[in-house]
Motif scaffolding. Structure first.
Motif, PDB file in Angstrom:
ATOM      1  N   GLY A  60      -2.665 -50.094  22.800  1.00  0.00           N
ATOM      2  CA  GLY A  60      -2.279 -50.130  24.200  1.00  0.00           C
ATOM      3  C   GLY A  60      -2.319 -51.544  24.777  1.00  0.00           C
ATOM      4  O   GLY A  60      -2.114 -52.506  24.056  1.00  0.00           O
ATOM      5  N   PRO A  61      -2.580 -51.688  26.104  1.00  0.00           N
ATOM      6  CA  PRO A  61      -3.094 -50.656  27.011  1.00  0.00           C
ATOM      7  C   PRO A  61      -2.085 -49.546  27.292  1.00  0.00           C
ATOM      8  O   PRO A  61      -0.882 -49.718  27.087  1.00  0.00           O
ATOM      9  CB  PRO A  61      -3.400 -51.448  28.282  1.00  0.00           C
ATOM     10  N   HIS A  62      -2.606 -48.423  27.763  1.00  0.00           N
ATOM     11  CA  HIS A  62      -1.801 -47.244  28.013  1.00  0.00           C
ATOM     12  C   HIS A  62      -1.867 -46.902  29.496  1.00  0.00           C
ATOM     13  O   HIS A  62      -2.946 -46.761  30.062  1.00  0.00           O
ATOM     14  CB  HIS A  62      -2.304 -46.061  27.187  1.00  0.00           C
ATOM     15  N   ALA A  63      -0.717 -46.768  30.107  1.00  0.00           N
ATOM     16  CA  ALA A  63      -0.646 -46.499  31.536  1.00  0.00           C
ATOM     17  C   ALA A  63      -0.944 -45.034  31.830  1.00  0.00           C
ATOM     18  O   ALA A  63      -0.841 -44.162  30.955  1.00  0.00           O
ATOM     19  CB  ALA A  63       0.742 -46.860  32.058  1.00  0.00           C
ATOM     20  N   ALA A  95       9.787 -24.938  32.521  1.00  0.00           N
ATOM     21  CA  ALA A  95       9.512 -24.745  33.941  1.00  0.00           C
ATOM     22  C   ALA A  95       9.111 -23.320  34.265  1.00  0.00           C
ATOM     23  O   ALA A  95       8.435 -23.062  35.256  1.00  0.00           O
ATOM     24  CB  ALA A  95      10.734 -25.147  34.765  1.00  0.00           C
ATOM     25  N   ALA A  96       9.537 -22.349  33.480  1.00  0.00           N
ATOM     26  CA  ALA A  96       9.166 -20.955  33.714  1.00  0.00           C
ATOM     27  C   ALA A  96       7.968 -20.547  32.879  1.00  0.00           C
ATOM     28  O   ALA A  96       7.541 -19.401  32.932  1.00  0.00           O
ATOM     29  CB  ALA A  96      10.356 -20.044  33.400  1.00  0.00           C
ATOM     30  N   GLY A  97       7.443 -21.458  32.077  1.00  0.00           N
ATOM     31  CA  GLY A  97       6.300 -21.151  31.238  1.00  0.00           C
ATOM     32  C   GLY A  97       6.641 -20.239  30.085  1.00  0.00           C
ATOM     33  O   GLY A  97       5.791 -19.553  29.537  1.00  0.00           O
ATOM     34  N   ARG A  98       7.936 -20.218  29.682  1.00  0.00           N
ATOM     35  CA  ARG A  98       8.366 -19.243  28.693  1.00  0.00           C
ATOM     36  C   ARG A  98       8.223 -19.738  27.266  1.00  0.00           C
ATOM     37  O   ARG A  98       7.964 -18.960  26.368  1.00  0.00           O
ATOM     38  CB  ARG A  98       9.833 -18.864  28.959  1.00  0.00           C
ATOM     39  N   SER A  99       8.446 -21.022  27.039  1.00  0.00           N
ATOM     40  CA  SER A  99       8.472 -21.487  25.659  1.00  0.00           C
ATOM     41  C   SER A  99       8.116 -22.962  25.613  1.00  0.00           C
ATOM     42  O   SER A  99       8.298 -23.691  26.589  1.00  0.00           O
ATOM     43  CB  SER A  99       9.861 -21.268  25.038  1.00  0.00           C
ATOM     44  N   PRO A 100       7.644 -23.446  24.461  1.00  0.00           N
ATOM     45  CA  PRO A 100       7.276 -24.861  24.356  1.00  0.00           C
ATOM     46  C   PRO A 100       8.476 -25.766  24.546  1.00  0.00           C
ATOM     47  O   PRO A 100       9.589 -25.456  24.133  1.00  0.00           O
ATOM     48  CB  PRO A 100       6.708 -24.967  22.936  1.00  0.00           C
ATOM     49  N   SER A 101       8.238 -26.899  25.169  1.00  0.00           N
ATOM     50  CA  SER A 101       9.278 -27.904  25.336  1.00  0.00           C
ATOM     51  C   SER A 101       9.343 -28.773  24.085  1.00  0.00           C
ATOM     52  O   SER A 101       8.454 -28.731  23.241  1.00  0.00           O
ATOM     53  CB  SER A 101       8.956 -28.769  26.549  1.00  0.00           C
ATOM     54  N   PRO A 102      10.379 -29.592  23.970  1.00  0.00           N
ATOM     55  CA  PRO A 102      10.415 -30.532  22.849  1.00  0.00           C
ATOM     56  C   PRO A 102       9.208 -31.457  22.903  1.00  0.00           C
ATOM     57  O   PRO A 102       8.682 -31.733  23.977  1.00  0.00           O
ATOM     58  CB  PRO A 102      11.722 -31.296  23.076  1.00  0.00           C
ATOM     59  N   PRO A 103       8.768 -31.955  21.758  1.00  0.00           N
ATOM     60  CA  PRO A 103       7.598 -32.832  21.752  1.00  0.00           C
ATOM     61  C   PRO A 103       7.807 -34.061  22.629  1.00  0.00           C
ATOM     62  O   PRO A 103       8.894 -34.617  22.701  1.00  0.00           O
ATOM     63  CB  PRO A 103       7.463 -33.227  20.273  1.00  0.00           C
ATOM     64  N   LEU A 104       6.744 -34.459  23.314  1.00  0.00           N
ATOM     65  CA  LEU A 104       6.770 -35.696  24.073  1.00  0.00           C
ATOM     66  C   LEU A 104       6.747 -36.890  23.125  1.00  0.00           C
ATOM     67  O   LEU A 104       6.276 -36.780  21.997  1.00  0.00           O
ATOM     68  CB  LEU A 104       5.550 -35.775  25.003  1.00  0.00           C
ATOM     69  N   ALA A 105       7.263 -38.005  23.597  1.00  0.00           N
ATOM     70  CA  ALA A 105       7.170 -39.239  22.817  1.00  0.00           C
ATOM     71  C   ALA A 105       5.724 -39.736  22.926  1.00  0.00           C
ATOM     72  O   ALA A 105       5.343 -40.347  23.912  1.00  0.00           O
ATOM     73  CB  ALA A 105       8.150 -40.274  23.340  1.00  0.00           C
ATOM     74  N   SER A 106       4.933 -39.451  21.922  1.00  0.00           N
ATOM     75  CA  SER A 106       3.495 -39.715  21.998  1.00  0.00           C
ATOM     76  C   SER A 106       3.186 -41.181  21.754  1.00  0.00           C
ATOM     77  O   SER A 106       3.732 -41.807  20.852  1.00  0.00           O
ATOM     78  CB  SER A 106       2.770 -38.862  20.951  1.00  0.00           C
ATOM     79  N   SER A 107       2.309 -41.723  22.596  1.00  0.00           N
ATOM     80  CA  SER A 107       1.878 -43.100  22.410  1.00  0.00           C
ATOM     81  C   SER A 107       0.359 -43.214  22.342  1.00  0.00           C
ATOM     82  O   SER A 107      -0.153 -44.218  21.859  1.00  0.00           O
ATOM     83  CB  SER A 107       2.411 -43.986  23.549  1.00  0.00           C
ATOM     84  N   LEU A 108      -0.358 -42.226  22.850  1.00  0.00           N
ATOM     85  CA  LEU A 108      -1.811 -42.314  22.891  1.00  0.00           C
ATOM     86  C   LEU A 108      -2.420 -42.146  21.505  1.00  0.00           C
ATOM     87  O   LEU A 108      -2.025 -41.234  20.764  1.00  0.00           O
ATOM     88  CB  LEU A 108      -2.386 -41.227  23.807  1.00  0.00           C
ATOM     89  N   PRO A 109      -3.390 -42.970  21.136  1.00  0.00           N
ATOM     90  CA  PRO A 109      -4.157 -42.678  19.924  1.00  0.00           C
ATOM     91  C   PRO A 109      -4.915 -41.368  20.116  1.00  0.00           C
ATOM     92  O   PRO A 109      -5.123 -40.903  21.246  1.00  0.00           O
ATOM     93  CB  PRO A 109      -5.103 -43.870  19.802  1.00  0.00           C
ATOM     94  N   LEU A 110      -5.341 -40.784  19.025  1.00  0.00           N
ATOM     95  CA  LEU A 110      -5.945 -39.452  19.082  1.00  0.00           C
ATOM     96  C   LEU A 110      -7.153 -39.421  20.009  1.00  0.00           C
ATOM     97  O   LEU A 110      -7.349 -38.462  20.770  1.00  0.00           O
ATOM     98  CB  LEU A 110      -6.333 -38.998  17.679  1.00  0.00           C
ATOM     99  N   SER A 111      -7.982 -40.460  19.987  1.00  0.00           N
ATOM    100  CA  SER A 111      -9.176 -40.457  20.830  1.00  0.00           C
ATOM    101  C   SER A 111      -8.811 -40.375  22.302  1.00  0.00           C
ATOM    102  O   SER A 111      -9.484 -39.685  23.087  1.00  0.00           O
ATOM    103  CB  SER A 111     -10.013 -41.716  20.572  1.00  0.00           C
ATOM    104  N   LEU A 112      -7.738 -41.049  22.708  1.00  0.00           N
ATOM    105  CA  LEU A 112      -7.323 -41.019  24.107  1.00  0.00           C
ATOM    106  C   LEU A 112      -6.576 -39.742  24.438  1.00  0.00           C
ATOM    107  O   LEU A 112      -6.582 -39.297  25.594  1.00  0.00           O
ATOM    108  CB  LEU A 112      -6.481 -42.237  24.441  1.00  0.00           C
ATOM    109  N   ALA A 113      -5.937 -39.120  23.449  1.00  0.00           N
ATOM    110  CA  ALA A 113      -5.344 -37.800  23.677  1.00  0.00           C
ATOM    111  C   ALA A 113      -6.435 -36.774  23.969  1.00  0.00           C
ATOM    112  O   ALA A 113      -6.290 -35.919  24.851  1.00  0.00           O
ATOM    113  CB  ALA A 113      -4.511 -37.377  22.467  1.00  0.00           C
ATOM    114  N   VAL A 114      -7.545 -36.855  23.226  1.00  0.00           N
ATOM    115  CA  VAL A 114      -8.676 -35.961  23.506  1.00  0.00           C
ATOM    116  C   VAL A 114      -9.210 -36.236  24.911  1.00  0.00           C
ATOM    117  O   VAL A 114      -9.525 -35.301  25.665  1.00  0.00           O
ATOM    118  CB  VAL A 114      -9.785 -36.138  22.450  1.00  0.00           C
TER     119      VAL A 114
END
Length: 254
Positions: A60-63, A95-114
């Motif tokens: 990072g840093p990660h915003a 938006a309706a809570g019906r199904s998973p969305s496509p994966p986000l473009a992940s940037s956070l390391p695992l520790s910061l995702a937790v």
């Protein structure tokens, strides 16, 4: 100026969806982490900085709002760093809570995702600015302390959420197998956290921490640098080694 800090471990198993059937085993740890985060919020910082171990690409840093993911663990779960999804929709749902969305473009390391998951479930107010900082596990102690001093030198009233595990060598079934040096190492970390002893954290042996797979060593030494001279008191909320890995939860406050 540092006014408060929380220390929490960062195993993916802290996230119930990842832990699956084993999730209840860490309910006490999750509760202690949530309490530590709420204690930091109660100090009313002007900014929260989340610090955790990271590989070089994720430092990072990660915003605020940076994305992280647990899809590598077989669960369709994405998170954002202290940012609420629009209209109360859970990240990863449509938006309706019906199904998973496509994966986000992940940037956070695992520790910061937790950490992002923890902040969400502890009820962190997204109006309080948050930023993330990944710290390379091999980073020298002197540099970790310098980074901490730089953070504390800001004009804002800042708080830290420090993510990092203790040793991974506490039992025969631990990820690093049993090492007799692990329990004393973790005991010293626990004592230092309870006493808000920055000198003891700064003095943690880098080579020994590496050999014992103590992934939290560098973030803890960032905390040591940031808290130098700050009139903070420590409270140790959790000190156990489930699965042979040392996990600590602590609060530092004025």
């Amino acid at each position: 100026m540092l006014i408060a800090a929380a220390v929490c471990p960062c195993p993916p198993l802290l996230v119930p969806e990842v832990a699956a059937g084993a999730a209840p085993e860490l309910d006490g740890l999750r509760a202690a982490c949530a309490e530590a985060v709420r204690a930091v919020a109660a100090a009313r910082p002007e900014r929260l900085i989340v610090v955790g171990p990271a590989e070089r690409a994720g430092r990072g840093p990660h915003a605020q709002g940076a994305a992280g993911s647990f899809r590598g663990f077989g669960v369709e779960l994405d998170v954002r760093l202290a940012a609420s999804p629009p209209d109360g929709v859970s990240v990863g749902d449509d938006a309706a809570g019906r199904s998973p969305s496509p994966p986000l473009a992940s940037s956070l390391p695992l520790s910061l995702a937790v950490a992002a998951w923890l902040l969400e479930h502890a009820g962190w107010d997204p109006a309080v600015p948050v930023e993330g900082l990944g710290v390379g596990e091999p980073l020298a102690a002197e540099r970790c302390i310098e980074v901490g001093r730089e953070l504390a030198g800001r004009a804002e009233r800042i708080a830290l959420l420090v993510m990092g595990d203790g040793t991974a060598c506490r039992t025969l079934k631990a990820p690093g197998y049993l090492d007799e040096r692990a329990a004393p190492f973790d005991a010293e970390v626990a004592r230092a956290l309870a006493a808000a002893d920055t000198g003891a954290l700064a003095a943690l042996d880098e080579e020994l921490a590496y050999e014992l797979k103590a992934a939290g060593r560098a973030p803890l030494q960032v905390l040591a640098g940031s808290a130098e001279g700050a009139p903070l008191k420590g409270e140790l909320r959790y000190d156990e080694a489930p699965y042979g890995v040392g996990y600590f939860v602590a609060s530092w406050s004025s």
